[in-house]
Design a protein around this motif. Structure first.
Motif, PDB file in Angstrom:
ATOM      1  N   LYS A 145       1.304  -1.044   0.140  1.00 24.69           N
ATOM      2  CA  LYS A 145       0.195  -0.095  -0.045  1.00 24.69           C
ATOM      3  C   LYS A 145       0.741   1.394   0.586  1.00 24.69           C
ATOM      4  O   LYS A 145       1.007   2.336  -0.686  1.00 24.69           O
ATOM      5  N   ASP A 146       2.200   1.501   0.584  1.00 19.44           N
ATOM      6  CA  ASP A 146       2.874   2.477   0.624  1.00 19.44           C
ATOM      7  C   ASP A 146       3.950   2.914  -0.051  1.00 19.44           C
ATOM      8  O   ASP A 146       5.007   3.255   0.432  1.00 19.44           O
ATOM      9  N   ALA A 147       3.806   1.180  -0.746  1.00 22.86           N
ATOM     10  CA  ALA A 147       5.830   1.681  -1.969  1.00 22.86           C
ATOM     11  C   ALA A 147       5.379   2.785  -3.107  1.00 22.86           C
ATOM     12  O   ALA A 147       3.804   2.612  -2.931  1.00 22.86           O
ATOM     13  N   PRO A 148       6.306   2.952  -3.404  1.00 22.58           N
ATOM     14  CA  PRO A 148       6.426   3.829  -4.789  1.00 22.58           C
ATOM     15  C   PRO A 148       5.558   3.890  -5.663  1.00 22.58           C
ATOM     16  O   PRO A 148       5.708   2.650  -6.042  1.00 22.58           O
ATOM     17  N   ASN A 149       4.958   4.435  -6.745  1.00 17.72           N
ATOM     18  CA  ASN A 149       4.366   4.000  -7.706  1.00 17.72           C
ATOM     19  C   ASN A 149       5.878   3.563  -8.942  1.00 17.72           C
ATOM     20  O   ASN A 149       6.656   3.903  -8.319  1.00 17.72           O
ATOM     21  N   HIS A 150       5.271   2.108  -9.720  1.00 14.78           N
ATOM     22  CA  HIS A 150       6.135   2.328 -10.931  1.00 14.78           C
ATOM     23  C   HIS A 150       6.345   3.482 -11.923  1.00 14.78           C
ATOM     24  O   HIS A 150       5.556   3.629 -12.180  1.00 14.78           O
ATOM     25  N   TYR A 151       8.203   4.626 -11.966  1.00 11.53           N
ATOM     26  CA  TYR A 151       8.013   5.403 -12.506  1.00 11.53           C
ATOM     27  C   TYR A 151       6.921   5.103 -14.261  1.00 11.53           C
ATOM     28  O   TYR A 151       6.711   5.852 -14.641  1.00 11.53           O
ATOM     29  N   PHE A 152       7.707   3.744 -15.065  1.00 10.99           N
ATOM     30  CA  PHE A 152       7.125   3.452 -16.250  1.00 10.99           C
ATOM     31  C   PHE A 152       5.583   3.829 -16.198  1.00 10.99           C
ATOM     32  O   PHE A 152       4.547   3.416 -17.385  1.00 10.99           O
ATOM     33  N   ARG A 153       4.583   2.672 -15.339  1.00  9.48           N
ATOM     34  CA  ARG A 153       3.363   3.717 -14.866  1.00  9.48           C
ATOM     35  C   ARG A 153       3.134   4.639 -15.556  1.00  9.48           C
ATOM     36  O   ARG A 153       1.987   4.654 -16.277  1.00  9.48           O
ATOM     37  N   MET A 154       3.882   5.353 -14.566  1.00  9.28           N
ATOM     38  CA  MET A 154       3.137   6.985 -15.081  1.00  9.28           C
ATOM     39  C   MET A 154       3.124   7.311 -16.577  1.00  9.28           C
ATOM     40  O   MET A 154       2.305   7.443 -17.462  1.00  9.28           O
TER      41      MET A 154
END
Length: 201
Positions: A148-157
């Motif tokens: 839940k608190d992990a950073p999002n993946h940059y490529f998904r963005m």
């Protein structure tokens, strides 16, 4: 196509939620104290500084073009998705996601160098596609098990913003999709032929 419809379509394509969607739907960043003060005193609202350099914007155009290349219709570069990403990340992402996105631009090039022996921009279109396909599989696996608190993946963005920016742009809505600025009467059943473009409106 309104913002909510565009987000729903991107979420459907991505198979999940869109990062920053709450901010997108609420018109992104709210006015700062300086903005409000400028309005009260009838002074010009100060311009926000550029979030990304021209080189970074150009780099994101190339990433977007690999995701949505030019075919019979213009690709992501024609829709200036790099500049779109710069504005959306600056105005609509939380600081923690902005940091991940910024670091991701450099990380993408580092990963490409490790896997292909050359930078992303020095790679051929086929090499770029192969690299981003592998990176997309990586982000899908990460997102599926992401705490839940992990950073999002940059490529998904990057991928989400490419799709959102392209299909809400003029070229995306009018050339990749079909668009009627003033729809006519309601048609409950419209003939469909295989290969017909989807409607943007």
């Amino acid at each position: 196509m309104n913002r909510r419809d565009a987000l729903a379509r991107v979420a459907l394509i991505m198979g999940g939620t869109v990062i920053g969607a709450d901010f997108f739907l609420s018109s992104c960043s709210s006015p700062t104290k300086e903005d409000k003060a400028a309005v009260k005193t009838a002074k010009p609202v100060p311009q926000k500084p550029d979030f990304l350099s021209p080189q970074q914007v150009s780099f994101l155009d190339e990433v977007g073009e690999t995701i949505l290349p030019t075919t019979k219709t213009p690709g992501a570069k024609a829709a200036h998705v790099g500049q779109f990403m710069a504005v959306m990340v600056r105005d609509c992402y939380e600081p923690k996601d902005q940091k991940v996105f910024l670091n991701g631009i450099a990380q993408l090039d580092v990963d490409c160098q490790k896997k292909q022996g050359k930078t992303f921009l020095d790679s051929t279109p086929a090499e770029r596609t192969a690299f981003l396909t592998a990176l997309d599989a990586e982000q899908k696996a990460y997102s599926a098990t992401q705490p839940k608190d992990a950073p999002n993946h940059y490529f998904r963005m990057m991928k989400q913003l490419t799709l959102l920016g392209y299909f809400t742009s003029e070229v995306g809505a009018t050339q990749a999709l079909r668009y009627l600025p003033v729809p006519g009467r309601y048609e409950g059943s419209v003939p469909y032929k295989k290969g017909d473009r989807a409607w943007a409106s």
